[in-house]
Design an enzyme around this catalytic site. Structure first.
Site, short mmCIF file in Angstrom:
data_model
loop_
_atom_site.label_atom_id
_atom_site.label_comp_id
_atom_site.label_asym_id
_atom_site.label_seq_id
_atom_site.Cartn_x
_atom_site.Cartn_y
_atom_site.Cartn_z
N HIS A 130 20.56 -14.45 -42.23
CA HIS A 130 20.71 -14.66 -40.78
C HIS A 130 19.92 -15.92 -40.41
CE1 HIS A 130 21.65 -13.91 -36.73
NE2 HIS A 130 20.97 -12.81 -36.49
N GLN A 133 18.69 -16.86 -36.77
CA GLN A 133 17.60 -16.01 -36.30
C GLN A 133 16.24 -16.53 -36.77
OE1 GLN A 133 17.80 -12.95 -34.38
NE2 GLN A 133 15.65 -13.50 -34.22
N ASP A 222 12.35 -5.21 -38.67
CA ASP A 222 13.78 -5.15 -38.34
C ASP A 222 14.26 -3.72 -38.60
OD1 ASP A 222 16.44 -5.77 -37.82
OD2 ASP A 222 16.82 -6.65 -39.80
N CYS A 262 13.80 -9.19 -34.61
CA CYS A 262 15.00 -9.96 -34.25
C CYS A 262 15.82 -9.26 -33.17
CB CYS A 262 15.84 -10.19 -35.49
SG CYS A 262 16.29 -8.66 -36.34
N ARG A 290 16.91 -18.26 -29.64
CA ARG A 290 18.16 -18.29 -30.38
C ARG A 290 19.08 -19.32 -29.74
NH1 ARG A 290 20.21 -13.90 -33.06
NH2 ARG A 290 21.95 -15.32 -33.46
N1 NVA Z 1 19.39 -6.51 -40.27
C1 NVA Z 1 20.09 -6.37 -39.02
C2 NVA Z 1 19.90 -7.59 -38.17
C3 NVA Z 1 20.54 -7.53 -36.82
C4 NVA Z 1 20.38 -8.79 -36.03
C5 NVA Z 1 21.55 -6.11 -39.30
O1 NVA Z 1 22.10 -6.80 -40.16
O2 NVA Z 1 22.14 -5.25 -38.66
N1 CP Z 2 19.28 -10.64 -33.38
C1 CP Z 2 20.63 -10.63 -33.30
O1 CP Z 2 21.32 -11.31 -34.04
O2 CP Z 2 21.12 -9.84 -32.31
P1 CP Z 2 22.66 -9.40 -32.12
O3 CP Z 2 23.01 -8.57 -33.33
O4 CP Z 2 22.67 -8.61 -30.86
O5 CP Z 2 23.50 -10.62 -32.05
#
Ligand code: NVA
Ligand code: CP
Length: 305
Positions: A130, A133, A222, A262, A290
């Protein structure tokens, strides 16, 4: 610079720092409500195979503020890799839009999308990483702390996409990064090797949360079950409970340590209400950033900033 923004690993330290200079410039303009239509008339398709709040809102709003237009494609729209081959959709969208942002399950699909698209592709999260982020996160740390010198970041929880992007960042900017995860949930081995080879940062993987947060400037967590892992949530909850970021654990970090997440947070699981709502928490600043960082990434990839 790379055509795409798929991983922090693809960028040099200079390129990353230069994106942050542009971020600060665009953020200042946004705050002053000064028009900055540097991407006037340009369009972006946003492909979402997973849900989102921040990513969708920040990209769509950011593109509008840059003078461009972003269109949202929901998980039901394209069916990337199912209804249509990734390489076909990459070539089709390249005929309509100037840039693509995608949130996908498979990182290989992201790489394929970038390979076949003739326009830039921005990774808005995959199962592997990600990058937007973590760019926003480190920009936020720098804003609060004034610099990134002698920085110790402790990430506690699942060795997931967020952890992998932190490790990629540690290959580019010097830091002491600790990933604290239970056995079997460590981050990607190849990514750890990549950071070790870069030799810039100290990257440790520890299993003990108390030892991990010692002297940490930032305690980051997270969700324990990421999008797509919902069926494992109950089992993971049991395994990860000792890794909860709560006020007891925070006593072992620096007194002024920042708390980051995040988002979305599962309050009461990986982080408690009192910690996420504490003065040390900068979770909403990172969420805001972001948008500012992504605007800089869009403008840079489009050669407009
Ligand atoms: N690790 C989480 C991050 C969400 C922004 C996911 O992948 O769902
Ligand atoms: N942190 C983040 O990416 O949030 P969303 O999954 O809501 O986009």
């Amino acid at each position: 610079m790379n055509k795409d923004f798929v991983s922090i690993a693809d960028y040099s330290r200079e390129e990353i720092e230069s994106i942050f200079e542009l971020t600060a410039e665009l953020k200042a303009k946004t705050k002053k409500r000064e028009e900055h239509h540097i991407c006037k008339g340009l369009t972006m398709s946003m492909i979402f195979a997973k849900p989102s709040a921040r990513t969708r809102i920040s990209f769509e709003t950011g593109m509008y503020q840059l003078g461009g237009y972003a269109l949202y494609l929901s998980p039901n729209d394209i069916g990337i890799g199912k209804r249509e081959a990734v390489k076909d959709i990459a070539r089709v969208i390249s005929r309509y839009n100037d840039i693509i942002m995608a949130r996908l399950f498979s990182h290989d699909h992201m790489l394929e999308l970038a390979e076949y698209a003739t326009v830039p592709v921005i990774n808005g999260l995959t199962d592997y990483n990600h990058p937007c982020q973590i760019m926003a996160d480190i920009f936020t740390v720098k804003e609060h702390r004034g610099n990134l010198n002698d920085l110790k970041i402790t990430y506690i929880g699942d060795g997931n996409n967020i952890a992998n992007s932190w490790i990629n960042l540690a290959a580019k900017l010097p830091m002491h990064l600790v990933i604290c995860a239970p056995g079997g949930y460590e981050p990607d081995k190849a990514t750890l090797d990549f950071a070790a080879q870069a030799g810039l940062s100290k990257v440790e993987v520890l299993a003990n949360p108390v030892a991990a947060v010692k002297d940490a400037d930032v305690v980051y967590t997270d969700v324990w079950a990421s999008m797509g892992q919902e069926a494992e949530a109950a089992e993971r909850r049991k395994i990860f409970m000792p890794y909860q970021v709560n006020s007891e654990l925070m006593k072992h970090a620096r007194k002024d340590a920042y708390v980051m997440h995040c988002l979305p947070a599962h309050r009461g699981d990986e982080i408690t209400d009192d910690v996420v709502d504490s003065k040390q928490s900068i979770v909403f600043d990172e969420a805001e950033n972001r948008m500012h960082v992504q605007k800089a990434v869009i403008a840079r990839l489009l050669g407009r900033g």
